[in-house]
Design an enzyme around this catalytic site. Structure first.
Site, mmCIF file in Angstrom:
data_model
loop_
_atom_site.group_PDB
_atom_site.id
_atom_site.type_symbol
_atom_site.label_atom_id
_atom_site.label_comp_id
_atom_site.label_asym_id
_atom_site.label_seq_id
_atom_site.Cartn_x
_atom_site.Cartn_y
_atom_site.Cartn_z
ATOM 1 N N ASP A 129 0.848 -1.185 0.000
ATOM 2 C CA ASP A 129 0.000 0.000 0.000
ATOM 3 C C ASP A 129 0.888 1.242 0.000
ATOM 4 O O ASP A 129 1.680 1.454 0.928
ATOM 5 C CB ASP A 129 -0.901 -0.003 1.243
ATOM 6 N N HIS A 136 -3.780 14.100 0.721
ATOM 7 C CA HIS A 136 -4.025 13.229 1.871
ATOM 8 C C HIS A 136 -2.856 13.291 2.846
ATOM 9 O O HIS A 136 -3.047 13.480 4.060
ATOM 10 C CB HIS A 136 -4.242 11.788 1.401
ATOM 11 N N GLU A 202 -10.904 4.049 3.350
ATOM 12 C CA GLU A 202 -9.904 4.754 2.559
ATOM 13 C C GLU A 202 -10.182 4.483 1.083
ATOM 14 O O GLU A 202 -10.122 3.336 0.636
ATOM 15 C CB GLU A 202 -8.478 4.307 2.919
ATOM 16 N N GLU A 204 -9.295 4.119 -2.425
ATOM 17 C CA GLU A 204 -8.048 3.841 -3.124
ATOM 18 C C GLU A 204 -8.324 3.125 -4.443
ATOM 19 O O GLU A 204 -9.430 2.654 -4.706
ATOM 20 C CB GLU A 204 -7.126 2.955 -2.266
ATOM 21 N N ASP A 236 -9.327 0.347 1.829
ATOM 22 C CA ASP A 236 -8.423 -0.169 2.855
ATOM 23 C C ASP A 236 -8.933 0.288 4.215
ATOM 24 O O ASP A 236 -8.491 1.305 4.750
ATOM 25 C CB ASP A 236 -6.998 0.332 2.602
ATOM 26 N N ARG A 240 -8.578 3.942 13.269
ATOM 27 C CA ARG A 240 -7.680 5.068 13.541
ATOM 28 C C ARG A 240 -7.183 5.113 14.983
ATOM 29 O O ARG A 240 -6.038 5.505 15.231
ATOM 30 C CB ARG A 240 -8.385 6.378 13.190
ATOM 31 N N GLN A 243 -4.568 2.530 15.340
ATOM 32 C CA GLN A 243 -3.398 2.962 14.574
ATOM 33 C C GLN A 243 -2.593 4.018 15.335
ATOM 34 O O GLN A 243 -1.356 3.979 15.343
ATOM 35 C CB GLN A 243 -3.855 3.523 13.226
ATOM 36 N N LYS A 256 -4.844 -1.998 10.219
ATOM 37 C CA LYS A 256 -5.049 -2.121 8.776
ATOM 38 C C LYS A 256 -5.271 -3.559 8.314
ATOM 39 O O LYS A 256 -5.928 -3.785 7.294
ATOM 40 C CB LYS A 256 -3.811 -1.590 8.036
ATOM 41 N N THR A 260 -9.361 -5.630 3.895
ATOM 42 C CA THR A 260 -9.221 -4.724 2.758
ATOM 43 C C THR A 260 -10.136 -5.252 1.665
ATOM 44 O O THR A 260 -10.061 -6.427 1.319
ATOM 45 C CB THR A 260 -7.766 -4.679 2.256
ATOM 46 N N GLU A 367 -10.089 12.690 7.284
ATOM 47 C CA GLU A 367 -9.977 14.027 6.689
ATOM 48 C C GLU A 367 -11.328 14.739 6.630
ATOM 49 O O GLU A 367 -11.413 15.939 6.910
ATOM 50 C CB GLU A 367 -9.400 13.925 5.287
#
Length: 418
Positions: A129, A136, A202, A204, A236, A240, A243, A256, A260, A367
């Protein structure tokens, strides 16, 4: 005149004859095998292969389309991929009688998309990844370190990445169980264990590797696309709060690797060729192994939508574009292999979250809500700082051409409790 098929395809379909994405289908009868999407139908390549419609020296005495993954086909390389795609386009063309005028053959080789179960398109041996969206990276860095130190010193010198977990990659439609792990609250002296309270998506994209490179032999940037078959959409999922506690010093782990999601249809680089755009200039100029005279990106419109259990329809929360990536796919692959790392057919290389310069183009809840400080307001009257149980998150993407659309379908997942 645009190429036309005898199969009726509506204007806004993601799967006209100009696309022809590959995937693994599981009909109600028989094993999983390779199919190609056309409109609302799937063309069963294993039967056409059995009947001898794909004449190529590389395919003699091989049944690559009868397999339950695309790996064997991906290993054959771009000349074979292109030859097969052109043969399929020829069979589906409005002026070709082979399938058009043979009702019995059509009944054998076509399935309704709604009648087949889509599988993971490849056996994914390894998954990487990247972190290639400037906006971002800048937004996240601003939250953590302030705008003056938002980007780490290496970010504009190399495509930053980490190795993910291939075993927990799932196909669209698979439920996502809320993960548990260690969480340290800001005011606490020690971590606690429990389900994440900051579950995120996420937005992607990811590309699939075709022919391998040998251990110790880098892939030069000029040859990078010879090793790339095509793209899928990817989510993904991220925890948070887990993390935040675990990522120092070595980066993402349990936050993570729990799940996915990817879309089932693989859109080839040939289908995306009309939507190629020049890669914007990079400052500073990359080192020589990352320079490609005519490096490129793609004009792919992307969006994410959220539907809660209280909503009758999904609500779009992100609109962004693949062009918002700073590093190209050629640079990503060249950097990945410059130290001699060997890639295998079916390996998955992802873009990282794709965010743009505007608030609506931010590609994750982190975000969009600015780490929970500005909750999203939904049409149902609900608010969201993070994803909640029962929420369904769907990512879609497409390119608009002259009278047709090349799309990726969707990748969707529903959150279920721990």
């Amino acid at each position: 005149m645009p190429l036309k098929s005898f199969i009726e395809v509506v204007r806004d379909s993601h799967f006209p004859i100009q696309n022809l994405p590959f995937g693994i289908i599981k009909p109600s009868q028989g094993p999983a095998r390779v199919g190609v999407a056309i409109g609302d139908l799937v063309l069963d390549l294993s039967i056409l292969e059995e009947l001898g419609h794909f004449c190529s020296p590389e395919l003699q005495d091989r049944r690559v389309f009868a397999e339950n993954s695309l790996n064997a086909f991906l290993a054959l390389g771009r000349p074979v991929w292109r030859k097969i795609r052109e043969a399929i386009q020829g069979l589906l063309a409005a002026n070709t009688a082979t399938l058009r005028d043979d009702a019995a053959l059509r009944a054998r080789v076509f399935h309704e998309q709604k009648d087949v179960a889509m599988q993971l398109p490849v056996r994914i041996g390894d998954y990487t990844d990247f972190y290639s969206s400037y906006h971002h990276a800048h937004n996240v860095g601003t939250m953590l370190r302030g705008p003056e130190n938002a980007l780490m010193p290496n970010w504009k010198w190399l495509p930053v990445a980490y190795h993910g977990r291939a075993s927990s990659i799932v196909v669209s439609g698979t439920d996502v169980r809320r993960p548990q792990g260690q969480i340290k609250l800001p005011e606490a002296s020690a971590p606690i264990f429990g389900p994440t309270k900051s579950l995120d998506y996420e937005l992607e994209m990811a590309f699939l590797i075709g022919p391998r490179n040998s251990l110790g032999e880098p892939v030069a940037i000029e040859r990078a696309t010879d090793h790339i078959f095509g793209f899928v959409l990817m989510n993904d999922w991220s925890a948070r709060d887990i993390q935040t506690w675990e990522y120092q010093p070595l980066g993402p782990f349990l936050a993570k690797n729990f799940c996915t999601s990817i879309s089932p249809w693989v859109v080839t680089l040939d289908a995306l060729e009309p939507f190629r755009k020049p890669l914007p200039p990079q400052d500073p100029e990359p080192l020589s192994y990352l320079r490609l005279t005519s490096d490129f990106t793609y004009d792919i419109q992307l969006q994410a939508s959220l539907r809660t259990t209280a909503m009758n329809a999904p609500h779009i929360i992100t609109r962004t574009n693949f062009q918002n990536l700073y590093w190209s796919i050629a640079q990503q692959l060249a950097h990945h292999t410059v130290n001699g790392c060997n890639l295998h057919p079916g390996d998955l290389l992802a873009s990282g979250t794709i965010s743009g310069p505007t608030e609506e183009s931010r590609g994750c809840m982190l975000e969009l809500t600015w780490r929970g400080a500005s909750p999203l307001r939904l049409p149902s009257g609900e608010t969201r700082k993070w994803l909640e149980d029962g929420d369904v998150l769907t990512i879609t993407g497409c390119c608009d051409g002259n009278g047709y659309r090349v799309g990726f379908g969707e990748v969707s997942g529903r959150i279920i409790p721990s």
